[in-house]
Design a protein around this motif. Structure first.
Motif, PDB file in Angstrom:
ATOM      1  N   MET A   9       0.837  -1.194   0.000  1.00  0.00           N
ATOM      2  CA  MET A   9       0.000   0.000   0.000  1.00  0.00           C
ATOM      3  C   MET A   9       0.876   1.249   0.000  1.00  0.00           C
ATOM      4  SD  MET A   9      -3.300  -0.777   2.430  1.00  0.00           S
ATOM      5  CE  MET A   9      -4.551  -1.958   1.969  1.00  0.00           C
ATOM      6  N   ILE A  10       1.427   1.496  -1.172  1.00  0.00           N
ATOM      7  CA  ILE A  10       2.264   2.676  -1.366  1.00  0.00           C
ATOM      8  C   ILE A  10       1.509   3.645  -2.264  1.00  0.00           C
ATOM      9  CG2 ILE A  10       4.467   3.521  -2.244  1.00  0.00           C
ATOM     10  CD1 ILE A  10       5.633   0.771  -1.673  1.00  0.00           C
ATOM     11  N   PRO A  11       1.341   4.907  -1.851  1.00  0.00           N
ATOM     12  CA  PRO A  11       0.580   5.857  -2.667  1.00  0.00           C
ATOM     13  C   PRO A  11       1.226   6.049  -4.030  1.00  0.00           C
ATOM     14  CG  PRO A  11       0.927   6.712  -0.461  1.00  0.00           C
ATOM     15  CD  PRO A  11       1.779   5.500  -0.585  1.00  0.00           C
ATOM     16  N   ALA A  12       0.382   6.337  -5.025  1.00  0.00           N
ATOM     17  CA  ALA A  12       0.886   6.597  -6.372  1.00  0.00           C
ATOM     18  C   ALA A  12       1.732   7.856  -6.403  1.00  0.00           C
ATOM     19  CB  ALA A  12      -0.282   6.713  -7.353  1.00  0.00           C
ATOM     20  N   ASP A  13       1.405   8.834  -5.547  1.00  0.00           N
ATOM     21  CA  ASP A  13       2.190  10.055  -5.451  1.00  0.00           C
ATOM     22  C   ASP A  13       3.323   9.798  -4.464  1.00  0.00           C
ATOM     23  OD1 ASP A  13       3.193  12.568  -5.455  1.00  0.00           O
ATOM     24  OD2 ASP A  13       1.429  13.548  -4.575  1.00  0.00           O
ATOM     25  N   VAL A  42      -4.184   7.894  -3.134  1.00  0.00           N
ATOM     26  CA  VAL A  42      -4.387   7.182  -4.396  1.00  0.00           C
ATOM     27  C   VAL A  42      -3.376   6.055  -4.489  1.00  0.00           C
ATOM     28  CG1 VAL A  42      -4.503   7.373  -6.899  1.00  0.00           C
ATOM     29  CG2 VAL A  42      -5.218   9.308  -5.474  1.00  0.00           C
ATOM     30  N   PHE A  43      -3.871   4.872  -4.892  1.00  0.00           N
ATOM     31  CA  PHE A  43      -3.026   3.686  -5.062  1.00  0.00           C
ATOM     32  C   PHE A  43      -3.233   3.123  -6.469  1.00  0.00           C
ATOM     33  CE2 PHE A  43      -4.278   4.058  -0.635  1.00  0.00           C
ATOM     34  CZ  PHE A  43      -3.064   3.996   0.052  1.00  0.00           C
ATOM     35  N   GLU A  44      -2.176   2.583  -6.998  1.00  0.00           N
ATOM     36  CA  GLU A  44      -2.237   1.933  -8.315  1.00  0.00           C
ATOM     37  C   GLU A  44      -2.062   0.433  -8.123  1.00  0.00           C
ATOM     38  OE1 GLU A  44       0.646   3.651 -10.889  1.00  0.00           O
ATOM     39  OE2 GLU A  44      -0.443   5.553 -11.110  1.00  0.00           O
ATOM     40  N   LEU A  45      -3.174  -0.300  -8.244  1.00  0.00           N
ATOM     41  CA  LEU A  45      -3.140  -1.742  -8.036  1.00  0.00           C
ATOM     42  C   LEU A  45      -3.719  -2.521  -9.206  1.00  0.00           C
ATOM     43  CD1 LEU A  45      -6.035  -2.711  -5.637  1.00  0.00           C
ATOM     44  CD2 LEU A  45      -5.577  -0.363  -6.229  1.00  0.00           C
ATOM     45  N   HIS A  46      -4.190  -1.815 -10.281  1.00  0.00           N
ATOM     46  CA  HIS A  46      -4.680  -2.477 -11.483  1.00  0.00           C
ATOM     47  C   HIS A  46      -4.172  -1.703 -12.695  1.00  0.00           C
ATOM     48  CE1 HIS A  46      -7.384  -5.163  -9.292  1.00  0.00           C
ATOM     49  NE2 HIS A  46      -7.775  -4.122  -8.568  1.00  0.00           N
ATOM     50  N   SER A  47      -4.328  -2.313 -13.867  1.00  0.00           N
ATOM     51  CA  SER A  47      -3.916  -1.662 -15.110  1.00  0.00           C
ATOM     52  C   SER A  47      -5.100  -1.334 -16.022  1.00  0.00           C
ATOM     53  CB  SER A  47      -2.925  -2.550 -15.872  1.00  0.00           C
ATOM     54  OG  SER A  47      -3.518  -3.793 -16.201  1.00  0.00           O
ATOM     55  N   GLN A  48      -6.289  -1.798 -15.680  1.00  0.00           N
ATOM     56  CA  GLN A  48      -7.502  -1.508 -16.454  1.00  0.00           C
ATOM     57  C   GLN A  48      -8.586  -0.987 -15.512  1.00  0.00           C
ATOM     58  OE1 GLN A  48      -7.822  -1.818 -19.926  1.00  0.00           O
ATOM     59  NE2 GLN A  48      -5.603  -2.075 -19.789  1.00  0.00           N
ATOM     60  N   ALA A  49      -9.791  -0.797 -16.048  1.00  0.00           N
ATOM     61  CA  ALA A  49     -10.872  -0.193 -15.277  1.00  0.00           C
ATOM     62  C   ALA A  49     -11.227  -1.031 -14.058  1.00  0.00           C
ATOM     63  CB  ALA A  49     -12.106  -0.025 -16.166  1.00  0.00           C
ATOM     64  N   VAL A  50     -11.400  -0.346 -12.929  1.00  0.00           N
ATOM     65  CA  VAL A  50     -11.840  -0.994 -11.691  1.00  0.00           C
ATOM     66  C   VAL A  50     -13.367  -0.961 -11.719  1.00  0.00           C
ATOM     67  CG1 VAL A  50     -11.704  -0.993  -9.175  1.00  0.00           C
ATOM     68  CG2 VAL A  50      -9.781  -0.139 -10.535  1.00  0.00           C
ATOM     69  N   GLN A 100       4.159  12.271  -1.546  1.00  0.00           N
ATOM     70  CA  GLN A 100       3.305  12.411  -0.376  1.00  0.00           C
ATOM     71  C   GLN A 100       4.041  11.923   0.871  1.00  0.00           C
ATOM     72  OE1 GLN A 100      -0.386  10.301  -0.653  1.00  0.00           O
ATOM     73  NE2 GLN A 100      -1.425  11.632   0.810  1.00  0.00           N
ATOM     74  N   GLU A 101       3.815  12.617   1.946  1.00  0.00           N
ATOM     75  CA  GLU A 101       4.515  12.289   3.182  1.00  0.00           C
ATOM     76  C   GLU A 101       4.115  10.905   3.696  1.00  0.00           C
ATOM     77  OE1 GLU A 101       3.916  15.331   6.030  1.00  0.00           O
ATOM     78  OE2 GLU A 101       4.681  16.935   4.744  1.00  0.00           O
ATOM     79  N   THR A 102       5.068  10.189   4.152  1.00  0.00           N
ATOM     80  CA  THR A 102       4.823   8.836   4.655  1.00  0.00           C
ATOM     81  C   THR A 102       3.972   8.862   5.927  1.00  0.00           C
ATOM     82  OG1 THR A 102       6.980   8.189   3.786  1.00  0.00           O
ATOM     83  CG2 THR A 102       5.930   6.680   5.322  1.00  0.00           C
ATOM     84  N   GLU A 103       4.132   9.906   6.711  1.00  0.00           N
ATOM     85  CA  GLU A 103       3.372   9.994   7.961  1.00  0.00           C
ATOM     86  C   GLU A 103       1.873  10.118   7.681  1.00  0.00           C
ATOM     87  OE1 GLU A 103       4.922  13.201  10.180  1.00  0.00           O
ATOM     88  OE2 GLU A 103       6.886  12.247  10.543  1.00  0.00           O
ATOM     89  N   LEU A 104       1.508  10.872   6.637  1.00  0.00           N
ATOM     90  CA  LEU A 104       0.093  11.012   6.294  1.00  0.00           C
ATOM     91  C   LEU A 104      -0.512   9.682   5.870  1.00  0.00           C
ATOM     92  CD1 LEU A 104       0.104  14.394   4.329  1.00  0.00           C
ATOM     93  CD2 LEU A 104      -0.701  13.968   6.668  1.00  0.00           C
ATOM     94  N   THR A 105       0.264   8.922   5.083  1.00  0.00           N
ATOM     95  CA  THR A 105      -0.245   7.629   4.627  1.00  0.00           C
ATOM     96  C   THR A 105      -0.400   6.674   5.804  1.00  0.00           C
ATOM     97  OG1 THR A 105       0.858   7.957   2.508  1.00  0.00           O
ATOM     98  CG2 THR A 105       0.175   5.729   3.054  1.00  0.00           C
ATOM     99  N   GLU A 106       0.565   6.659   6.695  1.00  0.00           N
ATOM    100  CA  GLU A 106       0.473   5.759   7.852  1.00  0.00           C
ATOM    101  C   GLU A 106      -0.676   6.164   8.764  1.00  0.00           C
ATOM    102  OE1 GLU A 106       4.235   5.862   9.723  1.00  0.00           O
ATOM    103  OE2 GLU A 106       5.243   4.647   8.184  1.00  0.00           O
ATOM    104  N   GLY A 107      -0.873   7.463   8.921  1.00  0.00           N
ATOM    105  CA  GLY A 107      -1.971   7.920   9.759  1.00  0.00           C
ATOM    106  C   GLY A 107      -3.329   7.539   9.149  1.00  0.00           C
ATOM    107  N   PHE A 108      -3.432   7.616   7.825  1.00  0.00           N
ATOM    108  CA  PHE A 108      -4.690   7.230   7.173  1.00  0.00           C
ATOM    109  C   PHE A 108      -4.958   5.737   7.323  1.00  0.00           C
ATOM    110  CE2 PHE A 108      -6.547   5.414   3.279  1.00  0.00           C
ATOM    111  CZ  PHE A 108      -7.842   5.918   3.391  1.00  0.00           C
ATOM    112  N   LEU A 109      -3.943   4.913   7.158  1.00  0.00           N
ATOM    113  CA  LEU A 109      -4.137   3.465   7.284  1.00  0.00           C
ATOM    114  C   LEU A 109      -4.509   3.084   8.715  1.00  0.00           C
ATOM    115  CD1 LEU A 109      -1.172   2.174   5.080  1.00  0.00           C
ATOM    116  CD2 LEU A 109      -3.576   2.451   4.457  1.00  0.00           C
ATOM    117  N   ASN A 110      -3.944   3.758   9.687  1.00  0.00           N
ATOM    118  CA  ASN A 110      -4.305   3.489  11.083  1.00  0.00           C
ATOM    119  C   ASN A 110      -5.758   3.882  11.355  1.00  0.00           C
ATOM    120  OD1 ASN A 110      -1.724   2.521  11.637  1.00  0.00           O
ATOM    121  ND2 ASN A 110      -0.959   4.567  12.239  1.00  0.00           N
ATOM    122  N   LEU A 111      -6.178   4.998  10.771  1.00  0.00           N
ATOM    123  CA  LEU A 111      -7.571   5.414  10.934  1.00  0.00           C
ATOM    124  C   LEU A 111      -8.508   4.390  10.317  1.00  0.00           C
ATOM    125  CD1 LEU A 111      -9.755   7.563  11.625  1.00  0.00           C
ATOM    126  CD2 LEU A 111      -9.291   8.559   9.366  1.00  0.00           C
TER     127      LEU A 111
END
Length: 603
Positions: free
Chosen positions: A235-239, A336-344, A242-253
């Motif tokens: 779960m690494i953001p596409a951007d 935002v995460f990139e985990l597919h190559s076609q439409a979700v 972006q700060e790593t702390e924000l991503t970790e805080g969101f996943l904890n929430l």
């Protein structure tokens, strides 16, 4: 009656018979001084024989005039001599009759005029000369002589033009080469309408200077979005900036609110329709509830079932998944995460464990995002790029039913190691959506190219599976079909024939009748995601669907066909929200448009 009055009546009568009113009617001026005036004669009676009204050549041959004088004075009758006035009257009558006849024959055909002339010669007085046209024309008025002259000159002029000969030649030219009796319709010349173009389309700025040419940007292709390698993804953001702390805080929430939801697990409280409408009217769209979550067109939307926080997810056309926390600032709330190559095309939070977010893509992969491990696991993989949708078969979300574009379905067990299916079956029809019955969970809906069928997963065969119930009546392809969330006694379908249909599915062993048909514009075109009518999980009889109406809105219908409510916002909603989703317990509706933007209506 006096002799002058008798003469006037004679002239008027002769003029009426000849059809002319321009003759000199004062005949008394041409008569010699009559002795009758001085001798006081009693009366003169003139009897005229009129021409036949039917007309014809024979009638003109019998033109006769008789002048009878009766009741003369006794002295003239006793003398036995013919009065001089009687002789004068007879000669005048014959001469005037010939003059009028000649004037009339000047406008008749030549044959009729010649016949009348012969009759006059035979019946004329032996003492007078044979009359001619020139002799009698001198007795006409000046106006009549001028009129005859004009008629002659006009006839000569029109004869010199040869109009009849020219018309005949033109008729022969136009009819030459065409079969007789067939009329050809003349072709109409179509005038092209004048198309006005704005200065922007003409590539001209307001001052009149031409703008630089824009290079066309081609739409991303599959080569530009290659298929991701198999296996789990972090779960690494596409951007990356972006700060790593924000991503970790969101996943904890995300993990914390999922645990709170499992502990409460409260079911929604049912309310009457009027209270429900009042609650919908309290839902508004604010400025901070609109955000661009993904880059491209949204194909799927999901809402986390949390009671305390608002967390929504969206999947776009090229495999991006965006998660938005509406309880914090916009710049810090979107990930935002990139985990597919076609439409979700399909996305669900697990009803058994909301910490899991499952997503299916057209690239042939089905992944499960586990926030507790910060990884997107690969649950199922198909090498043919033809996955369309999925749903949970078991209430604990351990088994799934996966639909494919070529008409196959697969049963996937998440407890089994690997990414293969436990069972595959052919439904012989294209499948866009699959949905499991909320009570009888071994039954599921499969909707596709004009066919909506209910199947029993226990009776699926690898080839030639037969449906348990068929929902007939659709004339074009069906975009979606869903059971009602509480009992499953209704099914709502969205069809390309611009109709929403409600079917009764109380009995799953017979034909399902159509309960309601709603006229609805479902013509989204090429650049919009197709509409899908989704039931509100809090009720059994209301659903939400996108709308093409202006002003832009999201519509809520009752199962009876009544439009319950329209979500509008003149300030913040100006596009078509094709994909919509309900919060399972709260009054929240999320709509996604074709530019990657989410609109959240809430109390």
């Amino acid at each position: 009656m006096s002799w002058a009055r008798s003469s006037d009546m004679l002239g008027e009568r002769l003029g009426f018979i000849a059809g002319e009113t321009t003759l000199d009617q004062n005949l008394s001026t041409c008569l010699p001084e009559s002795p009758l005036r001085s001798e006081g004669c009693k009366q003169v009676r003139i009897i005229l024989t009129p021409l036949s009204a039917t007309g014809g050549e024979g009638h003109y041959r019998h033109l006769t005039q008789k002048c009878l004088l009766e009741e003369f004075s006794s002295c003239e009758e006793s003398s036995g001599e013919e009065p001089k006035a009687k002789k004068a009257c007879t000669r005048l009558s014959d001469r005037q009759t010939r003059a009028v006849t000649c004037s009339t024959e000047s406008r008749r055909p030549a044959s009729v005029a010649a016949t009348a002339s012969n009759d006059l010669e035979e019946e004329g007085d032996s003492e007078s000369e044979t009359p001619t046209l020139d002799n009698y024309s001198t007795q006409l008025s000046a106006y009549e002589r001028k009129r005859l002259k004009n008629i002659t000159e006009n006839a000569k002029f029109f004869a010199s033009l040869k109009l009849f000969e020219s018309a005949e030649r033109l008729r022969k030219i136009t009819t030459k080469g065409q079969p007789h009796g067939i009329r050809t319709k003349p072709t109409k010349t179509e005038t092209k309408p004048i198309c006005r173009r704005s200065m922007r389309l003409q590539r001209v700025d307001p001052l009149g200077a031409p703008l630089p040419e824009l290079r066309p940007q081609p739409e991303p292709s599959m080569e530009e979005h290659p298929r991701l390698p198999p296996g789990p993804l972090q779960m690494i953001p596409a951007d990356r900036d972006q700060e790593t702390e924000l991503t970790e805080g969101f996943l904890n929430l995300w993990a914390r609110i999922s645990q709170e939801t499992l502990n409460k697990a409260e079911k929604p409280v049912a309310c009457n329709l009027e209270s429900y409408k009042a609650s919908l009217r309290r839902m508004v769209l604010r400025e901070d509830a609109v955000a661009k979550v993904v880059k491209n067109r949204i194909h799927s939307v999901a809402i986390h079932p949390s009671e305390s926080r608002t967390l929504v997810a969206a999947g776009d056309k090229w495999g991006q998944m965006g998660l938005w926390n509406l309880d914090c600032k916009l710049e810090d709330g979107v990930h935002v995460f990139e985990l597919h190559s076609q439409a979700v095309s399909c996305m669900h939070f697990s009803p058994f464990n909301p910490a899991h977010l499952l997503s299916l893509s057209h690239d042939g992969t089905l992944r499960c995002g586990d926030v507790t491990r910060a990884v997107f696991d690969e649950v199922y993989r198909n090498e043919e790029y033809n996955l369309s949708s999925f749903d949970f078969l078991a209430s604990d979300a351990s088994t799934l039913i996966v639909g494919m574009w070529d008409g196959e379905v697969a049963v996937v067990d998440r407890r089994t190691p690997g990414t293969s299916a436990e069972l595959s079956a052919d439904l012989n029809s294209k499948t866009r959506t699959v949905h499991v019955h909320p009570v009888s969970r071994h039954h599921f809906l499969a909707a596709g190219a004009g066919n909506v069928n209910i199947y029993d997963v226990r009776h699926l065969k690898q080839h030639g599976s037969s449906p348990a119930v068929s929902l007939v009546g659709h004339t074009k392809s069906v975009a979606s079909a869903y059971f009602s969330p509480v009992t499953g006694n209704r099914v709502v379908t969205t069809c390309a024939d611009d109709k929403l249909r409600i079917f009764g599915t109380n009995c799953l062993s017979s034909l399902a009748p159509i309960l309601t048909t709603i006229r609805h514009n479902n013509n989204t075109g090429r650049w919009l995601t197709r509409f899908r009518a989704i039931w509100d999980a809090k009720r059994e009889d209301c659903f939400v669907v996108g709308s093409m109406s202006r002003p832009r809105q999201i519509e809520v219908f009752h199962a009876s066909g009544e439009l319950v409510h329209s979500f509008l916002s003149e300030d913040y909603l100006g596009s078509v929200c094709s994909i919509n989703a309900w919060h399972p317990t709260r009054y929240i509706v999320v709509g996604g448009n074709s530019s990657g933007r989410l609109h959240v209506f809430r109390e």
